[in-house]
Design a protein around this motif. Structure first.
Motif, PDB file in Angstrom:
ATOM      1  N   THR A  26      38.630  42.230  44.229  1.00  0.00           N
ATOM      2  CA  THR A  26      39.139  42.835  42.999  1.00  0.00           C
ATOM      3  C   THR A  26      39.430  44.319  43.197  1.00  0.00           C
ATOM      4  O   THR A  26      40.483  44.818  42.783  1.00  0.00           O
ATOM      5  CB  THR A  26      38.121  42.640  41.858  1.00  0.00           C
ATOM      6  N   VAL A  30      43.467  46.819  43.829  1.00  0.00           N
ATOM      7  CA  VAL A  30      43.903  48.033  43.143  1.00  0.00           C
ATOM      8  C   VAL A  30      43.846  49.245  44.069  1.00  0.00           C
ATOM      9  O   VAL A  30      44.773  50.052  44.105  1.00  0.00           O
ATOM     10  CB  VAL A  30      43.043  48.274  41.878  1.00  0.00           C
ATOM     11  N   ARG A 114      39.030  53.764  36.480  1.00  0.00           N
ATOM     12  CA  ARG A 114      38.642  52.377  36.271  1.00  0.00           C
ATOM     13  C   ARG A 114      37.205  52.197  36.723  1.00  0.00           C
ATOM     14  O   ARG A 114      36.771  52.821  37.682  1.00  0.00           O
ATOM     15  CB  ARG A 114      39.559  51.472  37.079  1.00  0.00           C
ATOM     16  N   VAL A 116      34.694  48.943  37.847  1.00  0.00           N
ATOM     17  CA  VAL A 116      34.642  47.523  38.171  1.00  0.00           C
ATOM     18  C   VAL A 116      33.175  47.139  38.268  1.00  0.00           C
ATOM     19  O   VAL A 116      32.391  47.816  38.938  1.00  0.00           O
ATOM     20  CB  VAL A 116      35.359  47.214  39.504  1.00  0.00           C
ATOM     21  N   SER A 118      30.233  43.532  37.504  1.00  0.00           N
ATOM     22  CA  SER A 118      30.027  42.136  37.135  1.00  0.00           C
ATOM     23  C   SER A 118      28.693  42.059  36.420  1.00  0.00           C
ATOM     24  O   SER A 118      28.011  43.057  36.246  1.00  0.00           O
ATOM     25  CB  SER A 118      30.041  41.222  38.360  1.00  0.00           C
ATOM     26  N   LEU A 138      31.324  48.203  29.064  1.00  0.00           N
ATOM     27  CA  LEU A 138      32.634  47.819  28.527  1.00  0.00           C
ATOM     28  C   LEU A 138      32.982  48.610  27.268  1.00  0.00           C
ATOM     29  O   LEU A 138      34.120  49.026  27.070  1.00  0.00           O
ATOM     30  CB  LEU A 138      32.672  46.323  28.224  1.00  0.00           C
ATOM     31  N   PRO A 144      39.187  52.338  31.404  1.00  0.00           N
ATOM     32  CA  PRO A 144      39.197  50.867  31.393  1.00  0.00           C
ATOM     33  C   PRO A 144      38.156  50.288  32.350  1.00  0.00           C
ATOM     34  O   PRO A 144      37.814  50.889  33.365  1.00  0.00           O
ATOM     35  CB  PRO A 144      40.612  50.511  31.858  1.00  0.00           C
ATOM     36  N   THR A 146      37.001  46.716  34.445  1.00  0.00           N
ATOM     37  CA  THR A 146      37.323  45.385  34.914  1.00  0.00           C
ATOM     38  C   THR A 146      36.015  44.655  35.149  1.00  0.00           C
ATOM     39  O   THR A 146      35.170  45.115  35.927  1.00  0.00           O
ATOM     40  CB  THR A 146      38.135  45.440  36.230  1.00  0.00           C
ATOM     41  N   TYR A 147      35.848  43.552  34.459  1.00  0.00           N
ATOM     42  CA  TYR A 147      34.630  42.746  34.565  1.00  0.00           C
ATOM     43  C   TYR A 147      34.944  41.552  35.469  1.00  0.00           C
ATOM     44  O   TYR A 147      35.850  40.774  35.174  1.00  0.00           O
ATOM     45  CB  TYR A 147      34.181  42.286  33.195  1.00  0.00           C
ATOM     46  N   VAL A 148      34.219  41.414  36.556  1.00  0.00           N
ATOM     47  CA  VAL A 148      34.425  40.328  37.493  1.00  0.00           C
ATOM     48  C   VAL A 148      33.476  39.205  37.111  1.00  0.00           C
ATOM     49  O   VAL A 148      32.257  39.350  37.172  1.00  0.00           O
ATOM     50  CB  VAL A 148      34.185  40.778  38.940  1.00  0.00           C
TER      51      VAL A 148
END
Length: 155
Positions: A26, A30, A114, A116, A118, A138, A144, A146-148
Motif C-alpha cells: 500500500t 504511493v 498521508r 497509513v 491497519s 481516522l 488523509p 489510509t486504513y489497510v
C-alpha cells in the motif's frame, strides 16, 4: 491545489505481523511514483515496550532506548529492507505512550500528507467500551488516512 505527496507516516503496531506485506504494498503504491519519504513509526504502550525490550535482551531499557530496540525489531527491519530494495527514502521514529495520540502528533509534526495504518476488527460494543486507535487516528489526523484492512479470510 497541490496534490503532491512528500511525507507518508506508516504506523505499525504489535498486531501487524501478518499485515506487513500488505502495508508495504500500500505504501509503495504511493511513495514510489511520488518520491515521498516514508516516516515509519512504531508506538508502544508502556507494557508493550517493557515486553519487547525484555524479548530483545534490553532488560533495563528506558524510553530513551527506543531507537536501538527498533533497530532490532523484525517488523521495522522488514520495512527497511523493502524500502531499500525499492529506493524509497524513509526515517524511523519510535515512541512509548498513548498510541493514537503519538501517531496524530507525529503526522502533524512531520506535516504528513498521508497516514497509513491497519488495525484489528472489533465489534461495535468493543469499540464503544475500549475505544479504537484506528478510529481515533481516522477522525483526528491532520491529513488523509489510509486504513489497510485484512481480507476476511485472514481474520
Amino acid at each position: 491545489m497541490d496534490m503532491s505527496l512528500e511525507t507518508i507516516v506508516l504506523a505499525i503496531g504489535p498486531e501487524d505481523d501478518d499485515r506487513l506485506e500488505e502495508l508495504a504494498r500500500t505504501v509503495l503504491q504511493v511513495a514510489k511514483p511520488t518520491g515521498a519519504t516514508v516516516v515509519l513509526t512504531h508506538v508502544f504502550t508502556g507494557d508493550q515496550f517493557k515486553q519487547i525490550a525484555t524479548e530483545l535482551d534490553y532488560t533495563k531499557a528506558t524510553e530513551e532506548d527506543i531507537d536501538p530496540i527498533l533497530d532490532r525489531h523484525e517488523s521495522v527491519q522488514y520495512f527497511e529492507d523493502v524500502f531499500d530494495d525499492h529506493g524509497v527514502d524513509y526515517d524511523v521514529h519510535g515512541f512509548v505512550g498513548e498510541v493514537s495520540e503519538k501517531i496524530i502528533r507525529l503526522a502533524a509534526d512531520e506535516a504528513a500528507d498521508r497516514v497509513v495504518l491497519s488495525g484489528h476488527t472489533r465489534s461495535p460494543v468493543g469499540k464503544a467500551v475500549f475505544g479504537s486507535t484506528s478510529q481515533r487516528v481516522l477522525l483526528d489526523a491532520p491529513c488523509p488516512v489510509t486504513y489497510v484492512k485484512l481480507d476476511a479470510s485472514d481474520d
